[in-house]
Design an enzyme around this catalytic site. Sequence first.
Site, PDB file in Angstrom:
ATOM      1  CE1 TYR A 163      26.038  37.812  35.306  1.00  0.00           C
ATOM      2  CE2 TYR A 163      25.982  39.446  37.059  1.00  0.00           C
ATOM      3  CZ  TYR A 163      26.606  38.893  35.960  1.00  0.00           C
ATOM      4  OH  TYR A 163      27.797  39.408  35.515  1.00  0.00           O
ATOM      5  CE  LYS A 167      29.109  36.511  36.561  1.00  0.00           C
ATOM      6  NZ  LYS A 167      30.047  35.800  35.673  1.00  0.00           N
ATOM      7  CB  ALA A 195      34.498  46.538  32.121  1.00  0.00           C
ATOM      8  NE  ARG A 198      27.369  40.606  24.061  1.00  0.00           N
ATOM      9  CZ  ARG A 198      27.129  39.595  23.280  1.00  0.00           C
ATOM     10  NH1 ARG A 198      26.912  39.796  22.010  1.00  0.00           N
ATOM     11  NH2 ARG A 198      27.110  38.371  23.751  1.00  0.00           N
ATOM     12  CG  LEU A 506      66.203  48.782  79.834  1.00  0.00           C
ATOM     13  CD1 LEU A 506      66.984  48.305  81.057  1.00  0.00           C
ATOM     14  CD2 LEU A 506      65.120  47.759  79.480  1.00  0.00           C
TER      15      LEU A 506
END
Length: 733
Positions: A163, A167, A195, A198, A506
């Site tokens: 995986y 990815k 998130a 399932r 200055l």
Amino acid sequence: MSELRFDGRVAIVTGAGGGLGKEYALLLASRGASVVVNDLGVDRKGTGSSKRLADEVVELIQSRGGKAVPNYDSVEQGEKIVHTALDNYGRIDIVINNAGILRDRTFARISDEDWDIIFSVHVRGAFMVTRAAWPHMKKQKYGRVIVTSSTSGLYGNFGQTNYSSAKMALVGMCNTLSLEGQKYNILCNTIAPTAWSRLTADLFPPEAEHLFKAYYIAPVVAYLCHDSCTDTGGVFEAVGGWASKAQLYKSRGVFMKKGEKFTIEDVRDNWKEVCDLSRPVCHTSNADTMASIIAMSERASSDKDTGSDGGGVLSAIGYEFETTSFSYTSRDVILYALGVGATLSPDNQSELKFLYEGHEDFSALPSFGVIPAQQAMTGLVSGGVSNLNIDLSKVLHGEQYIELLQPIPTSGTLYSKATIVDIMDKGKGAVILCDIVTSDENDQIICKNQFSTFVVGMTGFGGKKTSSVEKPLLPTPKRSPDSFMRTKTMDTQAALYRLSGDLNPLHIDPQFAAMGGFSTPILHGLCSYGIAVRHILHKYAGGISSKLKSIKARFAKPVLPGQTIQTDMWREGNRIHFTCKVVENSALVLTGGYVDLTEITTDVPSSLTPQEPSDDLKSSAMFVAISEQLKGRPELVKKTQAIFLWNVTKNGKTVTQWTLDLKNPPGKVYRGPPKKGKADCTLTMSDDDLIKMATGELDAQKAYFQRKLKLSGNMMLSQKLGAILKSQGKSKI
Ligand code: NAI
């Protein structure tokens, strides 16, 4: 602020039958997009199939009045999914590659099938859908593509080699797609979400279900898909309402090869420096990387060939100053704002927030970021850097770049670390580039500055003429400016500005200024810089500091306190190019400047400000004056209800036009023909005669009979115009 809509846009969301994809589909549809809800309806391992998931989401969208159709193909059948969009809606604008499954195993136990199916769904699936959509996006010169990566790819995760690899492959896909798509306005970004779904339900503690709801990711993804978002090639992490951009950083590295010889021992001896990430650099392209390596290699060989610098000026490159701290309160923030001319004039109410600590949006001007930074490199001119003996009287502030990563806190302590990143030999002197990183107490970077210091006469030390790490100036567009704004400085402006930290005599002591060849003390370049920033914020950012991402400009000539600074602005997307000039003598004082904004807000309440008098026509200044006279008199629009168009001629030819719109509230004066409606009365006159009429030397009626003033349209209205302007008591037109 207006709602971001997707009306007329067609989006494909893959794997939209549940989890994150469902939230993306619901949000886009609720904002007007027509959505293809794709889902194969598999379990989390990728087995089985069902139409139910996609159908339920489509029904939900339709029950809320939105537009959606289902598609039940696997993402590996990309053509079919794109056809669903074309058959139903005739186009495809947005592709969100979201479908995904898991086959978690420790590395040694991954079967061929577990490896292949992960790559088939995630990588090949994104490829197949995006490739099918690509020619349509290219043709219409519009497209927004999202690929879905994961923090498991970005950082690795136990038991997910297959995986994680897939990815990260998607990040690589997005990097190159963004390069290939840019010229067709196809922008591609990567989301790495976290998130509750399932897929992750058994990985997170139960309380995470509430904190990490999938719908917290949807606004970030939807924003990346919106017309107004111009980012491409970005990787964004998002979780629970938080979002962040991830970026590759690397150590500065070291050029180890001296001459032809390069051994393993050279590597061993330099390894610490190879791995030293205390001053990281960020290259966003291969070209950047190559340019920097070539520059380093040239520098290394020039050290060797000429021996010119043996331990001299160039050895100061890489010098790090001690970290300095800067503690301040709201008073310092307000003092700075006053120092760069912040006002409470009726047409610029937006500046109250820079001057009043009790204001609900009290904030520091973005250019305040130079104040803590400049202290971090004072050692540059005080003999603090060995091999750099710089005479203060030979030093000029050349250019300034600042990048804002966070809004500047309105009080607290900031820490700044300065490093000399390059020294160039420009022939007449050296340019020393100093990068300064300013962070807060939590090590969060607030801003980055690059100061370019020109040292007159420091030359012949073997430095290069250009630098790959220099933040470049940008050419000013050739067309007339799109807008301008002016600030008349006070004769005490420098006296006020110096209290923010630059106490160089200055700017205050006439005798000291005379030694530097100036008739009077001059204004700090960074004061003019701050004034320009105020102008641009006011014109294009609704006066909101946090919209400003970066600023760059060159200090070309000094300004004297009391003179008027005019910032000329050109908008190109979210970038505002600018120059500043002194109105009294037309001298350009800031050049090659630009400001990058996160978004443009032009609806500032300065409705009567005209376009810039970008020519040498005397009457242009007169129209500016008319605009000033009309400000704050909205009742004139009600009374007059007419649009006047002036054709200004020179040698018998119309050279410019001005519109006085006293029909559309709140009234406007601007260069060019009417933008809304038609002119009710057109007046044509030469530039010289206009001025004569304005000064009373020429009577309007006589001018008309002598054919010096030509009128067309509703001539009676010209009398109304004369009466209005006379009633101001300031003009005799
Ligand atoms: P989810 O399992 O709730 O949703 C994925 C959907 O994709 C499912 O409805 C499934 O039926 C569909 N799908 C699977 N294979 C498909 C195929 N070949 N063709 C069409 N549809 C297919 O999972 P979730 O969490 O919403 O994940 C969405 C994406 O976000 C995935 O790519 C996942 O890898 C990624 N992701 C999710 C994270 C999280 O924390 N939830 C973390 C990092 C990445």
